[in-house]
Write a protein that holds these residues in place. Sequence first.
Motif, PDB file in Angstrom:
ATOM      1  N   GLY A 271       0.854  -1.027   0.112  1.00  0.00           N
ATOM      2  CA  GLY A 271       0.226   0.001   0.277  1.00  0.00           C
ATOM      3  C   GLY A 271       0.940   1.061  -0.137  1.00  0.00           C
ATOM      4  O   GLY A 271       0.346   2.406   0.361  1.00  0.00           O
ATOM      5  N   LEU A 272       2.293   1.448  -0.475  1.00  0.00           N
ATOM      6  CA  LEU A 272       2.787   2.696  -0.005  1.00  0.00           C
ATOM      7  C   LEU A 272       2.575   3.059  -1.241  1.00  0.00           C
ATOM      8  O   LEU A 272       2.760   4.451  -1.094  1.00  0.00           O
ATOM      9  CB  LEU A 272       3.889   2.112   0.039  1.00  0.00           C
ATOM     10  CG  LEU A 272       4.752   2.158   1.947  1.00  0.00           C
ATOM     11  CD1 LEU A 272       6.561   1.721   1.438  1.00  0.00           C
ATOM     12  CD2 LEU A 272       4.624   3.416   1.940  1.00  0.00           C
ATOM     13  N   PRO A 273       2.726   2.680  -2.633  1.00  0.00           N
ATOM     14  CA  PRO A 273       2.494   4.091  -3.646  1.00  0.00           C
ATOM     15  C   PRO A 273       1.395   4.754  -3.122  1.00  0.00           C
ATOM     16  O   PRO A 273       1.273   6.088  -3.721  1.00  0.00           O
ATOM     17  CB  PRO A 273       2.282   3.036  -5.298  1.00  0.00           C
ATOM     18  CG  PRO A 273       2.744   1.520  -4.305  1.00  0.00           C
ATOM     19  CD  PRO A 273       2.385   1.379  -3.240  1.00  0.00           C
ATOM     20  N   ALA A 274      -0.342   4.578  -2.737  1.00  0.00           N
ATOM     21  CA  ALA A 274      -1.398   5.533  -2.507  1.00  0.00           C
ATOM     22  C   ALA A 274      -1.252   5.799  -1.236  1.00  0.00           C
ATOM     23  O   ALA A 274      -1.738   6.756  -0.859  1.00  0.00           O
ATOM     24  CB  ALA A 274      -2.892   4.872  -2.755  1.00  0.00           C
ATOM     25  N   CYS A 275      -0.745   5.210  -0.074  1.00  0.00           N
ATOM     26  CA  CYS A 275      -0.315   5.476   1.124  1.00  0.00           C
ATOM     27  C   CYS A 275      -2.233   5.808   1.915  1.00  0.00           C
ATOM     28  O   CYS A 275      -2.598   7.117   3.083  1.00  0.00           O
ATOM     29  CB  CYS A 275       0.540   6.583   1.673  1.00  0.00           C
ATOM     30  SG  CYS A 275       1.696   6.053   1.052  1.00  0.00           S
ATOM     31  N   ASP A 276      -3.291   5.528   1.518  1.00  0.00           N
ATOM     32  CA  ASP A 276      -4.722   5.372   2.451  1.00  0.00           C
ATOM     33  C   ASP A 276      -4.774   4.440   3.627  1.00  0.00           C
ATOM     34  O   ASP A 276      -5.288   4.519   3.788  1.00  0.00           O
ATOM     35  CB  ASP A 276      -5.580   5.253   1.417  1.00  0.00           C
ATOM     36  CG  ASP A 276      -5.747   6.116   0.035  1.00  0.00           C
ATOM     37  OD1 ASP A 276      -5.435   7.271   0.709  1.00  0.00           O
ATOM     38  OD2 ASP A 276      -6.101   5.664  -1.283  1.00  0.00           O
TER      39      ASP A 276
ATOM     40  N   ILE B 262       1.279  -6.965  13.410  1.00  0.00           N
ATOM     41  CA  ILE B 262       1.165  -6.316  12.271  1.00  0.00           C
ATOM     42  C   ILE B 262       1.072  -4.955  12.071  1.00  0.00           C
ATOM     43  O   ILE B 262       0.103  -5.048  13.256  1.00  0.00           O
ATOM     44  CB  ILE B 262       0.154  -7.460  11.557  1.00  0.00           C
ATOM     45  CG1 ILE B 262       0.258  -8.788  11.422  1.00  0.00           C
ATOM     46  CG2 ILE B 262      -1.177  -6.929  10.378  1.00  0.00           C
ATOM     47  CD1 ILE B 262       1.004  -9.641  10.641  1.00  0.00           C
ATOM     48  N   VAL B 263       1.491  -4.514  11.301  1.00  0.00           N
ATOM     49  CA  VAL B 263       0.725  -2.889  11.584  1.00  0.00           C
ATOM     50  C   VAL B 263      -0.148  -2.124   9.919  1.00  0.00           C
ATOM     51  O   VAL B 263       0.231  -2.229   9.143  1.00  0.00           O
ATOM     52  CB  VAL B 263       2.395  -1.524  11.312  1.00  0.00           C
ATOM     53  CG1 VAL B 263       2.201  -0.408  11.440  1.00  0.00           C
ATOM     54  CG2 VAL B 263       2.906  -2.310  12.379  1.00  0.00           C
ATOM     55  N   HIS B 264      -1.078  -1.415  10.568  1.00  0.00           N
ATOM     56  CA  HIS B 264      -1.893  -0.626   9.459  1.00  0.00           C
ATOM     57  C   HIS B 264      -1.927   0.958   9.470  1.00  0.00           C
ATOM     58  O   HIS B 264      -2.180   1.405  11.009  1.00  0.00           O
ATOM     59  CB  HIS B 264      -3.499  -1.560  10.118  1.00  0.00           C
ATOM     60  CG  HIS B 264      -3.450  -2.448  10.236  1.00  0.00           C
ATOM     61  ND1 HIS B 264      -4.102  -3.707   8.659  1.00  0.00           N
ATOM     62  CD2 HIS B 264      -3.211  -3.988  10.540  1.00  0.00           C
ATOM     63  CE1 HIS B 264      -4.290  -4.296   8.547  1.00  0.00           C
ATOM     64  NE2 HIS B 264      -3.476  -4.923   9.771  1.00  0.00           N
ATOM     65  N   LEU B 265      -1.335   0.953   9.216  1.00  0.00           N
ATOM     66  CA  LEU B 265      -1.101   3.047   9.437  1.00  0.00           C
ATOM     67  C   LEU B 265      -2.477   3.632   8.110  1.00  0.00           C
ATOM     68  O   LEU B 265      -1.939   2.613   7.393  1.00  0.00           O
ATOM     69  CB  LEU B 265      -0.095   3.707   8.609  1.00  0.00           C
ATOM     70  CG  LEU B 265       1.175   2.449   9.641  1.00  0.00           C
ATOM     71  CD1 LEU B 265       2.638   2.934   8.775  1.00  0.00           C
ATOM     72  CD2 LEU B 265       0.527   3.359  10.822  1.00  0.00           C
ATOM     73  N   PHE B 266      -3.284   4.203   8.730  1.00  0.00           N
ATOM     74  CA  PHE B 266      -4.810   4.656   7.446  1.00  0.00           C
ATOM     75  C   PHE B 266      -4.400   6.825   7.768  1.00  0.00           C
ATOM     76  O   PHE B 266      -4.385   7.032   8.669  1.00  0.00           O
ATOM     77  CB  PHE B 266      -5.411   3.796   8.181  1.00  0.00           C
ATOM     78  CG  PHE B 266      -5.790   3.231   7.685  1.00  0.00           C
ATOM     79  CD1 PHE B 266      -6.167   2.228   7.374  1.00  0.00           C
ATOM     80  CD2 PHE B 266      -5.977   2.093   9.225  1.00  0.00           C
ATOM     81  CE1 PHE B 266      -7.087   0.780   7.514  1.00  0.00           C
ATOM     82  CE2 PHE B 266      -6.061   0.555   8.969  1.00  0.00           C
ATOM     83  CZ  PHE B 266      -6.981   0.267   8.085  1.00  0.00           C
ATOM     84  N   ARG B 267      -5.161   6.428   6.273  1.00  0.00           N
ATOM     85  CA  ARG B 267      -5.674   8.146   6.572  1.00  0.00           C
ATOM     86  C   ARG B 267      -7.024   7.770   7.431  1.00  0.00           C
ATOM     87  O   ARG B 267      -7.711   6.843   6.840  1.00  0.00           O
ATOM     88  CB  ARG B 267      -6.324   7.960   5.231  1.00  0.00           C
ATOM     89  CG  ARG B 267      -4.653   8.907   4.574  1.00  0.00           C
ATOM     90  CD  ARG B 267      -5.139   9.949   3.088  1.00  0.00           C
ATOM     91  NE  ARG B 267      -6.190   9.171   2.072  1.00  0.00           N
ATOM     92  CZ  ARG B 267      -7.266   9.453   1.783  1.00  0.00           C
ATOM     93  NH1 ARG B 267      -7.983  10.159   2.905  1.00  0.00           N
ATOM     94  NH2 ARG B 267      -8.371   9.099   1.410  1.00  0.00           N
TER      95      ARG B 267
END
Length: 150
Positions: A105-110, A120-125
């Motif tokens: 998911g790095l390209p979009a970074c949503d 497990i790490v989830h990073l969100f907007r």
Amino acid sequence: MKLVAGAADASDVMDGPAAETGDASWGLAALSPAERSREILNLILCELDADKAEEIVTISLEGKSDIADAMVIASGRSQRHVGALADKILRKLKEAGFGRARVEGLPACDWVLIDAEDVIVHLFRPEVRAFYNLERIWSEAAHAPLKTDV
């Protein structure tokens, strides 16, 4: 070897030959799986806090899933902030001798997912986090035993 509670980087986790040479992988290799998992989780949480991640939540997965011991969910203020959080976590993991983390998911970074083996790490907007609401999915109430009236 010394383990320092709250260690934020590899130099806080080790001493001896590894500290002198800067070889952080020596420190993680000497840890038991449970200690290694705790150190990776601690490193991630310290990095998220230092980089101003918002609404950091840690969910224990022990007894719920075999995929990992813990899940960390956090928000960034923008796509750029989410990307920067992910990059810094990946860099810190590599510096600490854990360079095998996978990322999606790095390209979009949503929504960026980092698989650091037992964490497990989830990073969100914020908007994306509210839509998927992973905290509800993995909460205790969502996994309450079914009642059978038989």
